[in-house]
Design a protein around this motif. Structure first.
Motif, PDB file in Angstrom:
ATOM      1  N   UNK A 249       0.823  -1.206   0.000  1.00 49.55           N
ATOM      2  CA  UNK A 249       0.000   0.000   0.000  1.00 49.55           C
ATOM      3  C   UNK A 249       0.861   1.262   0.000  1.00 49.55           C
ATOM      4  N   UNK A 250       1.960   1.230  -0.697  1.00 46.73           N
ATOM      5  CA  UNK A 250       2.801   2.405  -0.893  1.00 46.73           C
ATOM      6  C   UNK A 250       2.910   2.661  -2.393  1.00 46.73           C
ATOM      7  N   UNK A 251       2.726   3.915  -2.789  1.00 48.78           N
ATOM      8  CA  UNK A 251       2.680   4.258  -4.202  1.00 48.78           C
ATOM      9  C   UNK A 251       3.695   5.358  -4.516  1.00 48.78           C
ATOM     10  N   UNK A 279       7.105  11.768  -5.002  1.00 53.17           N
ATOM     11  CA  UNK A 279       7.397  11.161  -3.701  1.00 53.17           C
ATOM     12  C   UNK A 279       6.595   9.892  -3.525  1.00 53.17           C
ATOM     13  N   UNK A 280       6.485   9.424  -2.279  1.00 54.41           N
ATOM     14  CA  UNK A 280       5.794   8.167  -1.985  1.00 54.41           C
ATOM     15  C   UNK A 280       4.578   8.428  -1.108  1.00 54.41           C
ATOM     16  N   UNK A 281       3.464   7.882  -1.540  1.00 50.61           N
ATOM     17  CA  UNK A 281       2.185   8.052  -0.860  1.00 50.61           C
ATOM     18  C   UNK A 281       1.800   6.730  -0.205  1.00 50.61           C
ATOM     19  N   UNK A 282       1.447   6.768   1.087  1.00 52.02           N
ATOM     20  CA  UNK A 282       1.050   5.553   1.797  1.00 52.02           C
ATOM     21  C   UNK A 282      -0.467   5.516   1.949  1.00 52.02           C
ATOM     22  N   UNK A 283      -1.017   4.317   1.860  1.00 47.72           N
ATOM     23  CA  UNK A 283      -2.455   4.147   2.029  1.00 47.72           C
ATOM     24  C   UNK A 283      -3.214   4.323   0.729  1.00 47.72           C
ATOM     25  N   UNK A 284      -4.547   4.275   0.848  1.00 47.60           N
ATOM     26  CA  UNK A 284      -5.432   4.397  -0.313  1.00 47.60           C
ATOM     27  C   UNK A 284      -5.259   5.768  -0.957  1.00 47.60           C
ATOM     28  N   UNK A 285      -4.939   5.829  -2.262  1.00 45.99           N
ATOM     29  CA  UNK A 285      -4.684   7.120  -2.904  1.00 45.99           C
ATOM     30  C   UNK A 285      -5.943   7.892  -3.287  1.00 45.99           C
TER      31      UNK A 285
END
Length: 326
Positions: A249-251, A279-285
């Protein structure tokens, strides 16, 4: 309930009983005309597989995967070290009624039909005829060989994929607690691979433990709770996919516009390059994308940050000089 694949290994150990345990297991073969040459097929392998999990053993050709599997089954004896299978020492005959095994390149009595072969296998386990009458058609249906033409054909008339399927059926004839599969997807077309994956997932849902070798890493990634990589007889690493590959769950996200201060609250490693940020987004985008849209921002790229199992596998081999980069 949280999936086993998302739990750290020490949590699995607390909640599940070990089914397979090895301690410094080694296997040396002698070869040459005078049997004076040694090949170390396994080197001090220490491994634990827990009840109810699907465990994938990966490695290049000649890594020692089949040797390890045969040693666990008691087909080959370890040169040193020890192990336990269902709480009993490796090779103990009392556990054989409780396990199933699909070899990689098995030879079956090709004059028998599929039904006769399963009857023969059931007889080895002393399964009563009344039970056989129900179990054999169920297994033929499970592996996609229920049609009358396939069940009445002699095995010599089977395609390679059909032989693999009947092999899976014989591995399950005794309703085993632990199933060992050596390259179960070998020789199968995409539909056959899908069916085998579904069978493995069904066995897992029934609480069975599945230990299998495979070269098809995409299948392993879909169905395994934990994996181990074996190379040149040594275990390189063992763990769940989240432990080895990172959180799914990291994008990785790239965009432009919007309020940098608000964006940084969700992307701590935010960096800017010209008019773009990434950068990196954690969780549901989804909620982030909605808020970014309200800020007048725009997404340029969005992808999972976790590396694939195939990429991780190649990286591990390269780091140890087993696979060289060009």
């Amino acid at each position: 309930m949280e999936s086993v694949a998302n739990l750290p290994e020490e949590t699995i150990a607390r909640n599940r009983q070990p089914v397979v345990q090895t301690y410094e297991l080694s296997k040396v073969y002698r070869t040459g005309f005078w049997m004076n040459q040694k090949i170390e097929s396994l080197k001090n392998c220490t491994l634990t597989v827990y009840q109810g999990e699907t465990f994938g053993l990966l490695g290049p050709n000649g890594a020692g995967k089949t040797t390890l599997l045969k040693t666990l089954l008691g087909i080959a004896r370890p040169t040193s070290g020890r192990g336990l299978l269902l709480g009993r020492p490796l090779g103990d005959r009392t556990v054989k009624q409780r396990i199933g095994y699909l070899p990689e390149n098995a030879y079956y009595y090709d004059s028998l039909t599929g039904w006769e072969f399963l009857q023969y296998t059931a007889g080895l386990f002393q399964i009563p005829a009344a039970v056989q009458r129900h179990r054999i058609p169920q297994l033929l249906d499970l592996v996609g060989l229920a049609q009358s033409a396939a069940r009445k054909k002699q095995l010599r008339q089977y395609s390679k994929g059909m032989v693999q399927r009947i092999g899976m059926a014989q591995a399950l004839i005794n309703d085993p607690e632990v199933v060992f599969l050596d390259e179960p997807m070998s020789g199968l077309d995409p539909m056959g691979r899908y069916q085998i994956r579904e069978i493995i997932l069904l066995l897992k849902a029934q609480g069975k433990t599945i230990f299998f070798n495979s070269h098809i890493l995409s299948d392993v990634e879909k169905i395994c709770d934990r994996v181990a990589i074996l190379a040149l007889g040594e275990l390189i690493c063992t763990g769940s996919l989240s432990e080895l590959l990172g959180n799914a769950e990291t994008y990785y996200i790239k965009g432009k516009g919007g309020n940098p201060d608000v964006i940084r609250q969700r992307i701590p490693d935010l960096e800017f390059q010209d008019e773009y940020w990434h950068g990196h987004l954690k969780g549901d985008p989804q909620d982030f994308l909605a808020s970014l849209n309200l800020m007048g921002g725009q997404i340029v790229a969005l992808s999972e940050a976790r590396t694939s199992l195939e990429e991780f596998f190649m990286q591990q081999l390269k780091q140890r000089g087993i696979l060289t980069s060009r």
